[in-house]
Motif scaffolding. Structure first.
Motif, mmCIF file in Angstrom:
data_model
loop_
_atom_site.group_PDB
_atom_site.id
_atom_site.type_symbol
_atom_site.label_atom_id
_atom_site.label_comp_id
_atom_site.label_asym_id
_atom_site.label_seq_id
_atom_site.Cartn_x
_atom_site.Cartn_y
_atom_site.Cartn_z
ATOM 1 N N CYS A 130 0.871 -1.171 0.000
ATOM 2 C CA CYS A 130 0.000 0.000 0.000
ATOM 3 C C CYS A 130 0.909 1.221 0.000
ATOM 4 O O CYS A 130 2.131 1.096 0.041
ATOM 5 N N CYS A 131 0.323 2.409 -0.066
ATOM 6 C CA CYS A 131 1.099 3.627 0.146
ATOM 7 C C CYS A 131 0.576 4.289 1.418
ATOM 8 O O CYS A 131 -0.427 3.850 1.991
ATOM 9 N N TYR A 132 1.256 5.337 1.877
ATOM 10 C CA TYR A 132 0.920 5.925 3.170
ATOM 11 C C TYR A 132 0.636 7.416 3.032
ATOM 12 O O TYR A 132 1.395 8.145 2.392
ATOM 13 N N PHE A 133 -0.449 7.839 3.662
ATOM 14 C CA PHE A 133 -0.811 9.260 3.721
ATOM 15 C C PHE A 133 -0.576 9.729 5.154
ATOM 16 O O PHE A 133 -1.105 9.140 6.101
ATOM 17 N N ILE A 134 0.235 10.780 5.327
ATOM 18 C CA ILE A 134 0.539 11.278 6.668
ATOM 19 C C ILE A 134 -0.600 12.185 7.136
ATOM 20 O O ILE A 134 -0.797 13.281 6.614
ATOM 21 N N LEU A 135 -1.364 11.691 8.102
ATOM 22 C CA LEU A 135 -2.493 12.453 8.644
ATOM 23 C C LEU A 135 -2.028 13.533 9.612
ATOM 24 O O LEU A 135 -2.584 14.631 9.664
ATOM 25 N N SER A 136 -1.009 13.221 10.405
ATOM 26 C CA SER A 136 -0.445 14.192 11.342
ATOM 27 C C SER A 136 0.971 13.759 11.687
ATOM 28 O O SER A 136 1.333 12.595 11.523
ATOM 29 N N GLY A 137 1.758 14.709 12.175
ATOM 30 C CA GLY A 137 3.134 14.394 12.525
ATOM 31 C C GLY A 137 4.076 14.581 11.347
ATOM 32 O O GLY A 137 3.749 15.224 10.341
ATOM 33 N N SER A 138 5.253 13.989 11.451
ATOM 34 C CA SER A 138 6.265 14.109 10.400
ATOM 35 C C SER A 138 7.234 12.940 10.518
ATOM 36 O O SER A 138 7.220 12.202 11.507
ATOM 37 N N ALA A 139 8.076 12.789 9.503
ATOM 38 C CA ALA A 139 9.017 11.664 9.489
ATOM 39 C C ALA A 139 10.287 12.064 8.758
ATOM 40 O O ALA A 139 10.284 12.974 7.920
ATOM 41 N N HIS A 140 11.372 11.386 9.088
ATOM 42 C CA HIS A 140 12.636 11.565 8.389
ATOM 43 C C HIS A 140 12.837 10.402 7.424
ATOM 44 O O HIS A 140 12.578 9.248 7.770
ATOM 45 N N ILE A 141 13.313 10.732 6.226
ATOM 46 C CA ILE A 141 13.558 9.726 5.197
ATOM 47 C C ILE A 141 15.064 9.550 5.048
ATOM 48 O O ILE A 141 15.800 10.527 4.895
ATOM 49 N N TYR A 142 15.514 8.297 5.099
ATOM 50 C CA TYR A 142 16.939 7.986 5.040
ATOM 51 C C TYR A 142 17.226 7.008 3.906
ATOM 52 O O TYR A 142 16.364 6.226 3.493
ATOM 53 N N LEU A 143 18.472 7.051 3.437
ATOM 54 C CA LEU A 143 18.979 6.063 2.487
ATOM 55 C C LEU A 143 20.204 5.411 3.107
ATOM 56 O O LEU A 143 21.129 6.104 3.540
ATOM 57 N N ASN A 144 20.221 4.096 3.178
ATOM 58 C CA ASN A 144 21.397 3.400 3.700
ATOM 59 C C ASN A 144 22.372 3.145 2.558
ATOM 60 O O ASN A 144 22.010 2.545 1.546
ATOM 61 N N ASN A 145 23.614 3.625 2.701
ATOM 62 C CA ASN A 145 24.608 3.491 1.632
ATOM 63 C C ASN A 145 25.460 2.235 1.767
ATOM 64 O O ASN A 145 26.487 2.096 1.119
ATOM 65 N N GLY A 146 25.024 1.327 2.630
ATOM 66 C CA GLY A 146 25.765 0.095 2.842
ATOM 67 C C GLY A 146 26.417 0.042 4.199
ATOM 68 O O GLY A 146 26.622 -1.032 4.768
ATOM 69 N N ASN A 147 26.738 1.224 4.731
ATOM 70 C CA ASN A 147 27.369 1.300 6.051
ATOM 71 C C ASN A 147 26.615 2.215 7.006
ATOM 72 O O ASN A 147 26.509 1.938 8.192
ATOM 73 N N GLU A 148 26.078 3.315 6.457
ATOM 74 C CA GLU A 148 25.455 4.321 7.307
ATOM 75 C C GLU A 148 24.195 4.860 6.654
ATOM 76 O O GLU A 148 23.991 4.719 5.446
ATOM 77 N N ASP A 149 23.347 5.495 7.480
ATOM 78 C CA ASP A 149 22.132 6.115 6.970
ATOM 79 C C ASP A 149 22.411 7.554 6.562
ATOM 80 O O ASP A 149 23.000 8.322 7.326
ATOM 81 N N VAL A 150 21.974 7.907 5.357
ATOM 82 C CA VAL A 150 22.118 9.269 4.842
ATOM 83 C C VAL A 150 20.746 9.934 4.870
ATOM 84 O O VAL A 150 19.768 9.394 4.348
ATOM 85 N N PHE A 151 20.658 11.101 5.505
ATOM 86 C CA PHE A 151 19.394 11.820 5.588
ATOM 87 C C PHE A 151 19.033 12.382 4.214
ATOM 88 O O PHE A 151 19.818 13.097 3.596
ATOM 89 N N VAL A 152 17.832 12.067 3.727
ATOM 90 C CA VAL A 152 17.383 12.528 2.413
ATOM 91 C C VAL A 152 16.524 13.780 2.548
ATOM 92 O O VAL A 152 16.806 14.817 1.964
ATOM 93 N N ARG A 153 15.465 13.702 3.352
ATOM 94 C CA ARG A 153 14.603 14.862 3.551
ATOM 95 C C ARG A 153 13.598 14.563 4.652
ATOM 96 O O ARG A 153 13.546 13.455 5.199
ATOM 97 N N LYS A 154 12.781 15.567 4.953
ATOM 98 C CA LYS A 154 11.725 15.425 5.948
ATOM 99 C C LYS A 154 10.385 15.296 5.237
ATOM 100 O O LYS A 154 10.101 16.026 4.284
ATOM 101 N N ALA A 155 9.551 14.351 5.671
ATOM 102 C CA ALA A 155 8.194 14.193 5.147
ATOM 103 C C ALA A 155 7.218 14.785 6.160
ATOM 104 O O ALA A 155 7.376 14.593 7.365
ATOM 105 N N ILE A 156 6.203 15.501 5.673
ATOM 106 C CA ILE A 156 5.304 16.223 6.575
ATOM 107 C C ILE A 156 3.845 15.847 6.330
ATOM 108 O O ILE A 156 3.524 15.055 5.431
ATOM 109 N N LYS A 157 2.976 16.431 7.140
ATOM 110 C CA LYS A 157 1.535 16.189 7.064
ATOM 111 C C LYS A 157 1.011 16.402 5.643
ATOM 112 O O LYS A 157 1.455 17.309 4.936
ATOM 113 N N ASP A 158 0.053 15.543 5.234
ATOM 114 C CA ASP A 158 -0.606 15.572 3.920
ATOM 115 C C ASP A 158 0.277 15.030 2.799
ATOM 116 O O ASP A 158 -0.104 15.092 1.631
ATOM 117 N N GLU A 159 1.445 14.505 3.140
ATOM 118 C CA GLU A 159 2.316 13.945 2.104
ATOM 119 C C GLU A 159 1.993 12.468 1.886
ATOM 120 O O GLU A 159 1.614 11.753 2.816
#
Length: 379
Positions: free
Chosen positions: A29-58
């Motif tokens: 399924c996909c996800y609709f953010i009703l409230s709050g926020s989240a951080h999106i990361y990409l793992n490069n094999g060793n560590e997590d790289v911060f991509v961006r912030k996801a917010i309400k209504d996204e």
């Protein structure tokens, strides 16, 4: 709208710091953010790289869900967050009964198609890499650097270049908020060559893209190795005059085009202009932009920046309170000579290099570089 979504879908409560999408996960399924926020990361094999912030209504994972693809990122709640699980049946229902959600979906598709089209239409012709009908203004009056950019630069950065990054927790010295900043993992980079003006060229990556950190809570910006080097007076001035964003501005930490990079340098120039910073900061800003404009194919603006960079370098050479050692003197002389020669003043460039050759105690590598640059000028 939110009541309708809650009635029609499965709603999940995600606690702060809890993961709700795993990188590589199949999207049922996909996800609709009703409230709050989240951080999106990409793992490069060793560590997590911060991509961006996801917010309400996204909406997260829509393209992957509809295309039967795995989600390329990990998503972690930044605070207590409520998400709605949306499947294909829900999407059809929303489009027919909820125009606001339908509009969000259409905007999402339009943005995704536009981004894909940018990659497909990438051109190597410099004439098409920026909007020529707009201007890039440069001035250096009373030692105050002013940059006004109305152009858009279209050069796409290499995909997956973010694998050469890792995320750091940074405390802003101005507003005291903590945020994630992406830092370069130099051990992963492969050096291809070095230029006469001491630029290091890496394979499929440029460290200029991520040298600047910007606080999302107050917009303070600086080169990452100078981020904490603020006098008490400068810190107070910025604290009193910069804006405040309680949740942090929505910023993409992974650059997609060279325009994203150039905008960071323009933003930094505004901060430094307010502080009347030293000529060394202006030199670093101008040198970085000279290189970036060459990459972007904007040779007209690059020429203007070179002229101002030459003035700043000469000012630094003759008026800087910083005591330079022999090798630093030689490197500065080579930089000045390279720019002078690129501006067509070959005799003056040779005079600068010949004078530098008379300095004693320089490393052999710099003596060799002076001779190489002289050969190019004479040739």
């Amino acid at each position: 709208m939110y009541d309708f979504i809650r009635e029609e879908t499965t709603v999940r409560k995600i606690l702060k710091k809890r993961k709700f999408i795993e990188q590589g996960q199949e999207m049922g399924c996909c996800y609709f953010i009703l409230s709050g926020s989240a951080h999106i990361y990409l793992n490069n094999g060793n560590e997590d790289v911060f991509v961006r912030k996801a917010i309400k209504d996204e909406i997260l994972g829509l393209m992957e869900y509809l295309g039967n693809q795995n989600y390329p990122y990990t998503v972690i709640a930044d605070e207590e967050t409520f998400i709605a699980e949306i499947n294909e049946e829900n999407i059809n229902s929303f489009i027919s009964t909820m125009p606001q959600i339908a509009n969000n979906l259409l905007n999402f598709f339009a943005t995704s198609i536009e981004e894909s089209n940018d990659y497909l239409c990438k051109s190597i012709e410099s004439e098409s890499t920026y909007t020529k009908d707009e201007s890039f203004e440069v001035s250096l009056d009373d030692k105050i650097l002013t940059l006004i950019n109305n152009r858009k630069y279209k050069m796409i950065l290499p995909q997956k270049h973010e694998l050469n990054l890792y995320s750091k927790d940074v405390n802003c010295p101005v507003c005291q908020n903590k945020f994630k900043a992406n830092h370069i993992k130099y051990s992963r980079l492969k050096v291809e060559r070095r230029t006469d003006d001491f630029r290091v060229i890496y394979k499929d990556f440029d460290d200029l893209w991520y040298l600047i950190w910007i606080c999302p809570y107050c917009n303070y910006a600086n080169f990452h190795n100078d981020f904490y080097k603020l006098s008490a007076k400068s810190q107070k001035y910025l604290h009193d005059n910069l804006p405040r964003y309680s949740d942090g501005e929505l910023k993409t930490s992974i650059k997609k085009t060279i325009n994203d990079v150039i905008e960071d340098y323009i933003h930094l120039s505004r901060i430094m202009c307010d502080l009347h910073e030293t000529i060394l900061v202006k030199v670093r800003l101008l040198q970085s932009l000279v290189w970036l404009m060459g990459d972007a194919g904007d040779l007209q603006t690059q020429l203007k920046l070179k002229e101002h960079l030459l003035v700043a370098l000469k000012d630094f050479h003759y008026n800087s309170p910083i005591k330079l050692n022999v090798d630093e003197e030689v490197k500065l002389a080579i930089k000045i000579a390279v720019i002078i020669s690129e501006l067509g003043e070959y005799k003056e460039a040779k005079d600068v290099l010949l004078k530098a050759l008379q300095l004693r105690g320089m490393k052999k590598v710099y003596r060799t570089q002076i001779q190489n640059v002289l050969e190019k000028i004479n040739g």
